[in-house]
Write a protein that holds these residues in place. Structure first.
Motif, mmCIF file in Angstrom:
data_model
loop_
_atom_site.group_PDB
_atom_site.id
_atom_site.type_symbol
_atom_site.label_atom_id
_atom_site.label_comp_id
_atom_site.label_asym_id
_atom_site.label_seq_id
_atom_site.Cartn_x
_atom_site.Cartn_y
_atom_site.Cartn_z
ATOM 1 N N ASP A 173 -1.932 4.315 -0.013
ATOM 2 C CA ASP A 173 -3.340 4.636 -0.533
ATOM 3 C C ASP A 173 -3.368 5.846 -0.468
ATOM 4 O O ASP A 173 -5.159 6.613 -0.791
ATOM 5 N N GLY A 197 -8.418 2.308 -1.400
ATOM 6 C CA GLY A 197 -7.129 3.550 -1.280
ATOM 7 C C GLY A 197 -7.379 3.873 -2.398
ATOM 8 O O GLY A 197 -8.252 4.361 -3.422
ATOM 9 N N ARG A 198 -5.935 3.673 -3.270
ATOM 10 C CA ARG A 198 -5.378 4.708 -3.820
ATOM 11 C C ARG A 198 -5.529 4.737 -4.806
ATOM 12 O O ARG A 198 -5.333 3.402 -5.348
ATOM 13 N N ASP A 199 -6.151 4.719 -6.223
ATOM 14 C CA ASP A 199 -5.951 4.213 -7.309
ATOM 15 C C ASP A 199 -6.088 5.205 -8.247
ATOM 16 O O ASP A 199 -5.721 6.121 -8.988
ATOM 17 N N ARG A 246 1.067 -1.047 0.263
ATOM 18 C CA ARG A 246 -0.172 0.346 -0.173
ATOM 19 C C ARG A 246 1.099 1.215 -0.127
ATOM 20 O O ARG A 246 0.745 2.401 -0.278
#
Length: 677
Positions: A297, A548-550, A277
């Motif tokens: 993330d 999470g972060r994308d 992550r």
């Protein structure tokens, strides 16, 4: 007091490690075994023969108190069997005041002096209720003030702990009111916890496997480290053979891994990046005063890890060694790439004196080389239809800029588009910091020549000179890793006059075509008419997703108009969380689709090519064929049956008009209006 009484008191005091109260440092040393030194404002205890835990080791605590009575310090470091414990703030204040109290007390009250070394807080509480000289000493020494609000030694003497050879400390305390939000076991054997904190950002707590080793394993680890440092063991398998040397037997895989990361790797950073992550790690100067921060993330948070000053210097040395870049007062900035022990690529940006207060770094994990356009379709970053359009556009030599903010995935997308060039295309690639998948492209037979640029250090050349050189290195695609300086004017002049009629690709910082235009024209000094040589601007963005972060492709815009009247029309833009067609291509209004047509094709043929490419990409994704080798195999011979898509000097970037052509009723213009490319 009788001689027998004095002897009994001396015995009790020696048992407590209090011989120093009466000037007997030799007895103190034999009781405690710690060697005392000062390093500037740091008291250092070498507790090789002691436990060294000041919370529990009364004799060691007495030695620290006695030393602090003679000289002030802002922190205490205790080294014991490969571990370092660091004490600071109110804990050090308490021990200092206890030392002054014992010194000022002298022989007035031996019991109280002995107790002050064992439990300064309890003594402060007792003295606070007294009157007379002893109460005055409690105030004068600062003991009463230092102990105010404290309940026990355990609350003020927690230690941050680190491995001696690791040059870092881990704070194991948990903030009041914090709650465990997430727990992750890492492949290095360490453990990561994220704690939510009321009214504050979360905290990333690393439980480093290094500090959980047994005394025996730590001794073996230290012996192995010394064997490498002294040259007793050398070579590629040095860590494993060093542990064998220290163990007199087979090497423990865990000890080998720990030794590897602290000798040839990036130390504690290896643990942080072992968390899938974590995308970024920041070391803020001065490193010894600031915790390492991570981005998890997409969420930035402090960790419980701090480097020592030597740890920051060791990190700088690793960056120099693994990147080959200078980094010193003479060259106080560095922008480079390096690899962690497990092969993970990282981008490194660093500063040091005199441009910063010491050494500071930003580390970012690089995208893996195995990313291809089908892989981005598979993971949902780019819809298949949009990917197909980009594939056809790049294959047919569209001048393409990929825009986005930092960390949005610009370089990743650019790297995947290089596989979409016709397989026989020669590609010259210009980068300051190597990030594009040159090795992976070459491994599947692509003709890629990389040029490394710099800022004048050593033999490197400027980006503008590299670009001029690239134009002479063969006819083919031109790729600029990041357009950010004087090379922009050279690039656009070459495009404007048709010096490179093949594909031109690059990344640039910006959020959308209008933002890119402003940056290129206003900030980089490119004439508006020259910017018109751009065909399409692709915008990617990072966003917060439920998991999470994308990252995702947000928009594809084509450049229309001529001269100073440059404007943009969206071909694909976000609808919900995915980019979808605006209908401009289907209505026959897209100028870039018209220009992508080959000598014997019309607008409709390009649309059919995009449709066919959509099916191909979807098939590759459904079959799981997304690796570079699988994609290269699927693309073998692609383009041979359709002739040359290179635009001549007369047609490249020069056929824009102010008004779009009118579409016919079928949604596609007649072949006589759109043929000829």
């Amino acid at each position: 007091m009788s001689p027998d009484g004095t002897t009994r008191l001396r015995s009790v005091i020696d048992d407590l490690g209090l011989g120093g109260v009466f000037g007997n440092r030799t007895d103190t040393a034999s009781s405690c075994g710690c060697t005392v030194t000062f390093d500037d404002e740091t008291l250092v205890l070498d507790a090789t023969d002691c436990d060294g835990d000041l919370e529990n080791a009364t004799a060691c605590r007495r030695t620290a108190i006695e030393a602090l009575a003679e000289r002030a310090a802002t922190r205490i470091i205790v080294r014991s069997n490969g571990l370092e414990r660091r004490y600071a703030d109110r804990g050090v204040d308490l021990l200092e005041s206890a030392g002054r109290f014992i010194s000022l007390l002298g022989e007035r009250d031996e019991r109280l002096a002995a107790a002050a070394a064992r439990d300064p807080i309890a003594v402060a509480s007792e003295v606070r209720t007294r009157a007379g000289p002893i109460a005055d000493i409690g105030v004068e020494s600062g003991l009463i003030a230092a102990a105010t609000g404290l309940e026990s030694d355990e609350t003020v003497l927690p230690a941050t702990v680190g491995l001696t050879i690791g040059q870092y400390f881990v704070d194991r305390t948990i903030d009041d009111g914090a709650h465990l939000r997430d727990l992750q076991s890492l492949r290095t054997g360490s453990e990561a916890r994220i704690y939510g904190r009321p009214g504050d950002v979360p905290r990333y707590a690393l439980n480093a496997v290094d500090t959980a080793l047994s005394d025996t394993d730590r001794r073996r680890l230290l012996e192995g480290y010394e064997a490498i440092a002294e040259g007793v063991v050398e070579g590629d398998r040095a860590p494993s053979r060093a542990i064998e040397y220290a163990s007199d037997g087979a090497a423990d895989p865990l000890l080998t891994a720990i030794l590897t990361k602290h000798t040839s790797g990036y130390g504690i950073l290896e643990d942080l990046f072992a968390d899938p992550r974590v995308t970024d790690v920041y070391v803020t100067s001065p490193a010894a005063a600031n915790p390492i921060r991570v981005v998890v993330d997409g969420e930035s948070m402090p960790t419980n890890v701090q480097l020592t000053p030597n740890g920051a210097r060791a990190l700088a040395s690793r960056v120099r060694r693994t990147s080959g870049r200078a980094f010193s007062r003479a060259s106080p900035t560095v922008d480079a790439t390096a690899s962690l022990g497990d092969g993970t690529g990282i981008r490194v940006a660093g500063v040091t004196d005199p441009v910063a207060d010491g050494i500071a770094f930003a580390f970012r994990e690089q995208p893996a080389d195995e990313f291809t356009l089908p892989a981005l379709v598979a993971n949902g970053t780019v819809p298949a239809a949009v990917a197909a359009f980009l594939s056809v556009a790049v294959e047919r030599n569209a001048a393409t800029l990929i825009a986005g903010t930092r960390g949005s995935g610009k370089t990743t997308l650019l790297g995947t588009l290089l596989y979409e060039l016709a397989p026989k295309t020669r590609t010259v690639l210009i980068e300051d910091t190597p990030e594009l998948p040159v090795d992976a492209l070459q491994s599947v037979g692509r003709d890629v020549q990389a040029l490394r640029t710099g800022t004048g250090d050593g033999p490197e050349i400027s980006a503008a000179d590299a670009l001029r050189t690239a134009l002479r290195l063969g006819d083919g695609a031109l790729v600029v890793g990041e357009i950010r300086g004087e090379e922009a004017q050279v690039l656009y002049e070459a495009m404007r006059v048709g010096a490179n009629a093949n594909a031109v690709l690059g990344t640039i910082h910006g959020d959308g075509a209008d933002d890119v235009y402003e940056r290129v024209v206003s900030d980089l000094g490119v004439e508006p008419s020259s910017f018109g040589a751009t065909d399409i601007v692709v915008t990617v963005q990072a966003y917060r997703a439920p998991g999470g972060r994308d990252r995702r492709l947000a928009k594809v815009e084509e450049v229309v108009g001529t001269g100073d009247d440059v404007r943009f029309e969206p071909l694909y833009e976000l609808e919900g969380d995915r980019a979808v067609a605006t209908g401009r291509i289907d209505r026959g209004e897209s100028r870039i689709v018209n220009r992508l047509a080959g000598p014997t094709e019309d607008y409709a043929a390009v649309r059919r090519a995009i449709s066919s490419r959509t099916e191909l990409l979807s098939t590759l994704v459904n079959d799981g064929r997304t690796s570079p080798q699988a994609v290269a195999t699927a693309y073998t011979g692609r383009g041979d049956e359709r002739g040359d898509f290179s635009r001549s000097d007369e047609t490249a970037h020069t056929d824009r008009t102010d008004e779009p052509p009118a579409p016919n009723q079928g949604g596609e213009p007649p072949a006589t209006d759109w043929g000829g490319g």
